[in-house]
Write a protein that holds these residues in place. Structure first.
Motif: not given
Lengths: 148, 269
Positions: B219-224
Protein backbone atom coordinates in the motif's frame (compact mmCIF):
# COMPACT_ATOMS: atom_id res chain seq x y z
CA UNK A 1 42.13 2.80 27.59
CA UNK A 2 38.68 3.53 28.83
CA UNK A 3 38.41 6.60 26.62
CA UNK A 4 39.51 4.62 23.64
CA UNK A 5 36.94 1.95 24.35
CA UNK A 6 34.32 4.62 24.75
CA UNK A 7 35.10 5.89 21.27
CA UNK A 8 34.91 2.36 19.99
CA UNK A 9 31.45 2.03 21.44
CA UNK A 10 30.30 5.18 19.72
CA UNK A 11 31.71 3.97 16.46
CA UNK A 12 30.23 0.51 16.76
CA UNK A 13 26.91 1.93 17.89
CA UNK A 14 26.70 4.02 14.76
CA UNK A 15 27.28 0.91 12.71
CA UNK A 16 24.72 -1.02 14.67
CA UNK A 17 27.14 -3.63 15.97
CA UNK A 18 27.85 -2.99 19.61
CA UNK A 19 29.57 -6.03 20.98
CA UNK A 20 32.08 -3.75 22.80
CA UNK A 21 29.37 -2.02 24.79
CA UNK A 22 28.98 -4.52 27.58
CA UNK A 23 32.75 -4.58 28.09
CA UNK A 24 32.78 -0.84 28.76
CA UNK A 25 29.84 -1.02 31.12
CA UNK A 26 31.70 -3.65 33.07
CA UNK A 27 34.94 -1.65 33.22
CA UNK A 28 33.16 1.47 34.45
CA UNK A 29 31.55 -0.53 37.17
CA UNK A 30 34.77 -1.89 38.64
CA UNK A 31 36.86 1.24 38.11
CA UNK A 32 36.07 2.81 41.47
CA UNK A 33 38.78 3.95 43.93
CA UNK A 34 41.26 1.25 44.76
CA UNK A 35 40.15 -1.28 42.22
CA UNK A 36 42.41 -2.35 39.42
CA UNK A 37 41.05 -2.03 35.92
CA UNK A 38 41.81 -4.96 33.72
CA UNK A 39 43.03 -7.24 36.49
CA UNK A 40 43.18 -10.82 35.42
CA UNK A 41 41.09 -12.21 38.22
CA UNK A 42 40.97 -9.56 40.93
CA UNK A 43 37.85 -7.73 39.71
CA UNK A 44 35.36 -7.52 42.56
CA UNK A 45 31.81 -8.65 42.02
CA UNK A 46 29.87 -6.00 40.15
CA UNK A 47 27.35 -4.34 42.50
CA UNK A 48 24.66 -4.83 39.87
CA UNK A 49 25.13 -8.59 39.84
CA UNK A 50 22.28 -10.50 41.38
CA UNK A 51 21.13 -13.95 42.35
CA UNK A 52 17.62 -14.12 43.73
CA UNK A 53 14.25 -15.75 43.31
CA UNK A 54 11.53 -14.15 41.23
CA UNK A 55 8.12 -15.81 40.87
CA UNK A 56 9.61 -19.12 41.96
CA UNK A 57 12.51 -19.07 39.53
CA UNK A 58 16.15 -18.45 40.37
CA UNK A 59 17.46 -15.51 38.34
CA UNK A 60 21.21 -14.94 38.22
CA UNK A 61 22.85 -12.04 36.41
CA UNK A 62 26.53 -11.31 36.07
CA UNK A 63 28.21 -8.29 34.51
CA UNK A 64 31.55 -9.16 32.97
CA UNK A 65 34.44 -6.83 32.32
CA UNK A 66 35.92 -7.56 28.94
CA UNK A 67 33.22 -10.06 28.11
CA UNK A 68 29.54 -10.48 27.62
CA UNK A 69 27.08 -10.16 30.46
CA UNK A 70 25.51 -13.42 31.53
CA UNK A 71 22.01 -14.39 32.55
CA UNK A 72 20.76 -17.71 33.92
CA UNK A 73 17.20 -18.63 34.79
CA UNK A 74 16.86 -21.75 36.92
CA UNK A 75 20.45 -22.53 35.89
CA UNK A 76 19.60 -22.42 32.18
CA UNK A 77 21.68 -19.94 30.21
CA UNK A 78 20.06 -17.29 28.05
CA UNK A 79 22.52 -15.99 25.44
CA UNK A 80 22.40 -12.19 25.19
CA UNK A 81 22.99 -9.98 22.19
CA UNK A 82 23.48 -6.23 22.48
CA UNK A 83 21.98 -4.06 19.77
CA UNK A 84 21.70 -0.34 19.31
CA UNK A 85 18.08 0.50 18.63
CA UNK A 86 15.49 3.23 18.48
CA UNK A 87 13.10 3.43 21.42
CA UNK A 88 9.75 5.11 20.78
CA UNK A 89 8.11 5.99 24.13
CA UNK A 90 4.39 5.30 24.24
CA UNK A 91 3.80 8.58 26.08
CA UNK A 92 4.63 10.45 22.89
CA UNK A 93 7.97 11.82 24.06
CA UNK A 94 10.87 12.01 21.63
CA UNK A 95 12.29 8.74 20.28
CA UNK A 96 15.86 8.03 21.39
CA UNK A 97 18.60 5.54 20.59
CA UNK A 98 20.06 3.27 23.26
CA UNK A 99 21.92 0.00 23.60
CA UNK A 100 19.72 -2.89 24.58
CA UNK A 101 19.73 -6.63 25.20
CA UNK A 102 17.83 -9.01 23.01
CA UNK A 103 17.85 -12.80 23.28
CA UNK A 104 16.14 -15.77 21.69
CA UNK A 105 13.16 -15.17 23.94
CA UNK A 106 12.73 -11.37 23.78
CA UNK A 107 13.82 -11.15 20.19
CA UNK A 108 11.53 -8.25 19.25
CA UNK A 109 11.45 -6.57 22.63
CA UNK A 110 14.84 -5.04 23.47
CA UNK A 111 15.54 -4.19 27.11
CA UNK A 112 17.77 -1.18 27.74
CA UNK A 113 21.10 -2.22 29.22
CA UNK A 114 22.60 -0.81 32.38
CA UNK A 115 23.83 2.74 32.16
CA UNK A 116 23.65 5.85 34.32
CA UNK A 117 19.91 6.18 34.20
CA UNK A 118 18.98 2.54 34.12
CA UNK A 119 20.96 0.44 36.59
CA UNK A 120 18.71 -2.56 36.58
CA UNK A 121 18.68 -3.47 32.91
CA UNK A 122 19.84 -7.05 33.30
CA UNK A 123 17.45 -7.71 36.17
CA UNK A 124 14.56 -6.17 34.23
CA UNK A 125 15.37 -8.52 31.40
CA UNK A 126 15.49 -11.49 33.78
CA UNK A 127 12.06 -10.67 35.17
CA UNK A 128 10.60 -10.10 31.74
CA UNK A 129 11.82 -13.49 30.60
CA UNK A 130 10.38 -15.20 33.71
CA UNK A 131 7.05 -13.49 33.05
CA UNK A 132 7.14 -14.74 29.45
CA UNK A 133 8.03 -18.29 30.48
CA UNK A 134 5.26 -18.66 33.04
CA UNK A 135 5.46 -22.23 34.31
CA UNK A 136 7.99 -23.27 31.66
CA UNK A 137 11.80 -23.25 31.50
CA UNK A 138 14.40 -22.23 28.94
CA UNK A 139 15.68 -24.96 26.63
CA UNK A 140 19.28 -25.54 25.52
CA UNK A 141 18.44 -23.64 22.31
CA UNK A 142 18.20 -20.42 24.35
CA UNK A 143 21.91 -20.63 25.19
CA UNK A 144 23.03 -20.42 21.56
CA UNK A 145 24.69 -17.13 20.70
CA UNK A 146 23.52 -14.86 17.94
CA UNK A 147 25.22 -11.81 16.44
CA UNK A 148 23.54 -8.72 15.08
CA UNK B 1 -1.49 -19.60 -10.65
CA UNK B 2 -2.12 -16.09 -9.45
CA UNK B 3 -3.83 -15.97 -6.08
CA UNK B 4 -5.64 -13.27 -4.19
CA UNK B 5 -4.49 -12.96 -0.58
CA UNK B 6 -7.51 -12.27 1.57
CA UNK B 7 -8.07 -11.07 5.10
CA UNK B 8 -8.44 -14.27 7.15
CA UNK B 9 -11.84 -12.97 8.31
CA UNK B 10 -13.03 -13.28 4.70
CA UNK B 11 -11.93 -16.91 4.29
CA UNK B 12 -14.45 -19.71 3.92
CA UNK B 13 -14.17 -22.55 6.40
CA UNK B 14 -12.94 -24.76 3.56
CA UNK B 15 -10.15 -22.28 2.82
CA UNK B 16 -9.16 -22.14 6.50
CA UNK B 17 -9.01 -25.91 6.73
CA UNK B 18 -7.03 -26.21 3.50
CA UNK B 19 -4.48 -23.65 4.70
CA UNK B 20 -4.00 -25.29 8.11
CA UNK B 21 -3.73 -28.76 6.59
CA UNK B 22 -1.19 -27.63 3.99
CA UNK B 23 1.04 -26.23 6.76
CA UNK B 24 0.77 -29.49 8.67
CA UNK B 25 1.54 -31.54 5.58
CA UNK B 26 4.59 -29.37 4.87
CA UNK B 27 5.95 -30.23 8.33
CA UNK B 28 6.49 -33.83 7.26
CA UNK B 29 6.64 -33.65 3.46
CA UNK B 30 9.19 -31.74 1.37
CA UNK B 31 8.29 -29.64 -1.64
CA UNK B 32 10.69 -27.95 -4.07
CA UNK B 33 13.60 -29.11 -1.90
CA UNK B 34 12.33 -27.45 1.27
CA UNK B 35 10.16 -28.32 4.24
CA UNK B 36 8.53 -26.27 6.96
CA UNK B 37 11.50 -26.41 9.32
CA UNK B 38 13.77 -25.03 6.59
CA UNK B 39 11.87 -21.79 7.00
CA UNK B 40 12.51 -21.74 10.73
CA UNK B 41 16.21 -22.36 10.12
CA UNK B 42 16.41 -19.49 7.63
CA UNK B 43 14.65 -17.13 9.99
CA UNK B 44 17.13 -17.88 12.76
CA UNK B 45 20.19 -17.76 10.48
CA UNK B 46 19.32 -14.60 8.61
CA UNK B 47 18.07 -12.71 11.62
CA UNK B 48 21.73 -12.56 12.57
CA UNK B 49 24.38 -10.61 10.73
CA UNK B 50 25.86 -13.27 8.46
CA UNK B 51 29.49 -13.76 7.40
CA UNK B 52 29.01 -11.24 4.58
CA UNK B 53 28.45 -8.67 7.37
CA UNK B 54 24.94 -8.08 6.12
CA UNK B 55 21.77 -8.25 8.15
CA UNK B 56 19.45 -9.60 5.47
CA UNK B 57 16.12 -10.09 7.17
CA UNK B 58 15.76 -7.64 10.05
CA UNK B 59 17.05 -4.31 11.30
CA UNK B 60 18.01 -3.37 7.76
CA UNK B 61 16.39 -1.98 4.57
CA UNK B 62 15.87 -5.47 3.14
CA UNK B 63 13.43 -6.30 5.95
CA UNK B 64 10.46 -5.81 3.59
CA UNK B 65 11.72 -7.48 0.38
CA UNK B 66 13.36 -10.36 2.28
CA UNK B 67 10.06 -11.29 3.92
CA UNK B 68 8.17 -10.75 0.65
CA UNK B 69 10.34 -13.38 -1.00
CA UNK B 70 10.14 -15.63 2.07
CA UNK B 71 6.32 -15.59 1.99
CA UNK B 72 6.18 -16.02 -1.77
CA UNK B 73 8.31 -19.17 -1.49
CA UNK B 74 6.18 -20.58 1.30
CA UNK B 75 2.99 -19.92 -0.66
CA UNK B 76 4.47 -21.74 -3.64
CA UNK B 77 5.60 -24.65 -1.48
CA UNK B 78 2.19 -24.94 0.19
CA UNK B 79 0.55 -25.06 -3.24
CA UNK B 80 3.01 -27.75 -4.32
CA UNK B 81 2.80 -29.93 -1.22
CA UNK B 82 -1.00 -29.85 -1.12
CA UNK B 83 -1.49 -30.14 -4.86
CA UNK B 84 -3.86 -27.19 -4.51
CA UNK B 85 -2.77 -24.23 -6.66
CA UNK B 86 -5.40 -22.06 -5.00
CA UNK B 87 -3.72 -22.00 -1.58
CA UNK B 88 -2.85 -18.46 -0.52
CA UNK B 89 -1.38 -16.86 2.60
CA UNK B 90 -4.11 -14.84 4.30
CA UNK B 91 -3.38 -11.63 6.14
CA UNK B 92 -4.24 -10.60 9.68
CA UNK B 93 -5.20 -6.95 10.02
CA UNK B 94 -4.41 -6.57 13.72
CA UNK B 95 -6.14 -3.19 13.96
CA UNK B 96 -9.45 -5.03 14.20
CA UNK B 97 -10.33 -7.13 17.22
CA UNK B 98 -11.09 -10.46 15.52
CA UNK B 99 -8.20 -12.83 16.23
CA UNK B 100 -7.12 -15.90 14.24
CA UNK B 101 -6.57 -18.00 17.41
CA UNK B 102 -9.65 -20.18 17.06
CA UNK B 103 -10.11 -23.93 17.09
CA UNK B 104 -11.19 -23.97 13.42
CA UNK B 105 -8.11 -22.09 12.24
CA UNK B 106 -4.76 -21.36 13.96
CA UNK B 107 -5.64 -23.12 17.20
CA UNK B 108 -7.19 -22.05 20.47
CA UNK B 109 -5.10 -21.16 23.51
CA UNK B 110 -5.55 -22.61 27.00
CA UNK B 111 -3.38 -21.06 29.73
CA UNK B 112 -0.87 -19.91 27.13
CA UNK B 113 -0.62 -23.27 25.34
CA UNK B 114 -2.15 -24.64 22.16
CA UNK B 115 -2.77 -27.96 23.84
CA UNK B 116 -5.52 -29.51 21.72
CA UNK B 117 -6.98 -29.21 18.24
CA UNK B 118 -5.38 -27.34 15.37
CA UNK B 119 -1.62 -26.77 15.81
CA UNK B 120 -1.38 -28.95 18.91
CA UNK B 121 1.02 -31.94 19.06
CA UNK B 122 -1.92 -34.37 18.93
CA UNK B 123 -3.15 -32.71 15.73
CA UNK B 124 0.31 -33.07 14.20
CA UNK B 125 2.18 -29.84 14.89
CA UNK B 126 5.70 -30.23 16.30
CA UNK B 127 7.91 -27.39 17.47
CA UNK B 128 11.42 -26.94 16.09
CA UNK B 129 14.41 -25.30 17.80
CA UNK B 130 12.22 -23.92 20.55
CA UNK B 131 14.07 -21.75 23.09
CA UNK B 132 11.25 -22.54 25.53
CA UNK B 133 11.24 -26.08 26.90
CA UNK B 134 7.83 -27.30 25.78
CA UNK B 135 6.13 -29.33 23.07
CA UNK B 136 3.11 -27.00 23.00
CA UNK B 137 2.98 -23.86 20.90
CA UNK B 138 2.94 -20.89 23.31
CA UNK B 139 0.91 -17.69 23.02
CA UNK B 140 0.55 -15.00 25.70
CA UNK B 141 -1.87 -12.81 23.82
CA UNK B 142 -1.90 -9.21 25.05
CA UNK B 143 0.26 -9.90 28.09
CA UNK B 144 3.33 -8.00 26.95
CA UNK B 145 2.06 -5.45 24.41
CA UNK B 146 -1.08 -4.05 22.85
CA UNK B 147 -2.17 -4.20 19.20
CA UNK B 148 -1.39 -1.20 16.99
CA UNK B 149 -4.43 0.99 16.36
CA UNK B 150 -5.61 2.10 12.93
CA UNK B 151 -4.40 5.62 13.59
CA UNK B 152 -0.94 4.38 14.62
CA UNK B 153 -0.75 2.37 11.41
CA UNK B 154 -1.79 5.44 9.46
CA UNK B 155 0.95 7.54 11.08
CA UNK B 156 3.61 5.00 10.15
CA UNK B 157 2.23 4.66 6.62
CA UNK B 158 2.45 8.43 6.11
CA UNK B 159 6.26 8.45 6.39
CA UNK B 160 7.87 9.48 3.12
CA UNK B 161 11.48 8.27 3.45
CA UNK B 162 11.83 4.53 2.77
CA UNK B 163 15.07 4.20 4.75
CA UNK B 164 18.37 5.99 5.18
CA UNK B 165 21.84 5.73 6.66
CA UNK B 166 22.90 4.13 8.94
CA UNK B 167 20.30 1.64 7.61
CA UNK B 168 19.76 -0.17 10.90
CA UNK B 169 17.48 -0.27 13.93
CA UNK B 170 18.50 3.24 15.06
CA UNK B 171 17.09 5.28 12.15
CA UNK B 172 14.26 7.54 13.21
CA UNK B 173 13.09 9.04 9.91
CA UNK B 174 12.59 5.72 8.11
CA UNK B 175 9.36 4.09 6.97
CA UNK B 176 11.09 0.72 7.14
CA UNK B 177 12.42 1.09 10.69
CA UNK B 178 9.26 2.68 12.09
CA UNK B 179 7.13 -0.06 10.58
CA UNK B 180 9.56 -2.75 11.78
CA UNK B 181 9.63 -1.48 15.37
CA UNK B 182 6.24 0.16 15.91
CA UNK B 183 4.07 -2.32 14.00
CA UNK B 184 6.02 -5.49 13.25
CA UNK B 185 7.89 -5.93 16.55
CA UNK B 186 4.87 -4.85 18.53
CA UNK B 187 2.60 -7.54 17.07
CA UNK B 188 5.24 -10.21 17.66
CA UNK B 189 5.22 -9.08 21.30
CA UNK B 190 1.43 -8.78 21.42
CA UNK B 191 1.02 -12.47 20.55
CA UNK B 192 3.95 -13.40 22.78
CA UNK B 193 5.11 -16.95 23.50
CA UNK B 194 6.83 -18.34 20.42
CA UNK B 195 5.90 -15.32 18.32
CA UNK B 196 8.21 -13.28 20.55
CA UNK B 197 11.15 -15.61 19.95
CA UNK B 198 13.88 -15.97 17.37
CA UNK B 199 12.10 -19.13 16.13
CA UNK B 200 8.80 -17.26 15.65
CA UNK B 201 7.75 -19.11 12.45
CA UNK B 202 6.85 -22.04 14.71
CA UNK B 203 3.56 -20.18 15.12
CA UNK B 204 1.53 -20.21 11.89
CA UNK B 205 0.26 -16.72 12.71
CA UNK B 206 3.77 -15.57 11.74
CA UNK B 207 2.68 -15.86 8.09
CA UNK B 208 -0.55 -13.94 8.57
CA UNK B 209 1.26 -11.23 10.48
CA UNK B 210 3.97 -10.86 7.86
CA UNK B 211 1.39 -11.00 5.11
CA UNK B 212 -0.18 -7.91 6.64
CA UNK B 213 3.23 -6.24 6.93
CA UNK B 214 3.81 -7.02 3.24
CA UNK B 215 0.36 -5.64 2.38
CA UNK B 216 1.17 -2.42 4.23
CA UNK B 217 4.46 -2.07 2.35
CA UNK B 218 2.57 -2.68 -0.92
CA UNK B 219 0.00 0.00 0.00
CA UNK B 220 2.89 2.35 0.79
CA UNK B 221 4.50 1.51 -2.57
CA UNK B 222 1.32 2.26 -4.48
CA UNK B 223 1.43 5.78 -3.01
CA UNK B 224 5.19 6.45 -3.03
CA UNK B 225 6.20 4.50 -6.12
CA UNK B 226 6.79 0.79 -6.67
CA UNK B 227 10.55 0.96 -7.24
CA UNK B 228 11.42 3.12 -4.25
CA UNK B 229 13.73 0.80 -2.32
CA UNK B 230 16.77 2.38 -0.69
CA UNK B 231 19.73 2.10 -0.99
CA UNK B 232 19.72 2.17 -4.79
CA UNK B 233 22.29 0.42 -6.92
CA UNK B 234 25.71 1.15 -5.56
CA UNK B 235 28.24 0.03 -3.11
CA UNK B 236 26.68 0.69 0.27
CA UNK B 237 28.48 -1.80 2.47
CA UNK B 238 26.74 -3.89 5.09
CA UNK B 239 23.28 -3.67 3.50
CA UNK B 240 21.46 -5.14 0.52
CA UNK B 241 21.31 -2.68 -2.40
CA UNK B 242 18.35 -2.60 -4.78
CA UNK B 243 19.88 -5.06 -7.23
CA UNK B 244 21.81 -7.24 -4.81
CA UNK B 245 20.77 -10.84 -4.12
CA UNK B 246 19.12 -11.47 -0.78
CA UNK B 247 20.41 -14.60 0.95
CA UNK B 248 19.46 -17.43 1.17
CA UNK B 249 17.32 -16.90 -1.90
CA UNK B 250 18.53 -17.74 -5.40
CA UNK B 251 20.74 -15.58 -7.61
CA UNK B 252 18.95 -12.45 -8.74
CA UNK B 253 16.37 -12.49 -5.96
CA UNK B 254 17.02 -8.85 -5.13
CA UNK B 255 14.75 -6.12 -3.72
CA UNK B 256 14.26 -4.97 -7.32
CA UNK B 257 13.12 -8.46 -8.34
CA UNK B 258 10.28 -8.42 -5.80
CA UNK B 259 9.24 -4.77 -5.96
CA UNK B 260 6.13 -5.41 -8.06
CA UNK B 261 3.82 -8.06 -6.62
CA UNK B 262 1.91 -8.38 -9.89
CA UNK B 263 5.04 -10.14 -11.18
CA UNK B 264 4.95 -12.51 -8.18
CA UNK B 265 1.59 -14.12 -8.87
CA UNK B 266 -0.39 -12.63 -6.02
CA UNK B 267 -2.46 -9.60 -5.16
CA UNK B 268 -4.29 -8.27 -2.10
CA UNK B 269 -8.03 -8.10 -1.60
Amino acid sequence: MTDMKRRDVLRYSAAGAVTAATAVVGIQAVAGPGSAVGGEKAAAADPRDFEETYKGKKIKGKHNAGGKDELHINNKKLALTVISTLFIPEDGSEPYVANAYISAVNHYDPVEIDNDKNKEGLKKLAKKVVDMLGDLELSDEAAKAHTH
Amino acid sequence: MAVVRKNFTAMTSAEKTAFANALRQFKTTSANGRNYNWYIDQHITFFARTTDNISHAHQSPSFFPWHREYLRLLELDLQTVSGNPGIFIPYWDWTVSTLPFTSDFLGSVTNGSVSSGNFSPAWGWSLYRSSIATSFLQRRVGQNATRPTASQVSTVQSRTVYDQSPWNSTVSNSYRNRNEIELHNRVHNYVGGHMGTREAPNDPCFWLHHCNIDRLWWLWQTVRGLDTYQPRTGTTSGVVDNNETMRPFGAGRSPLAVHDISALNYSYA
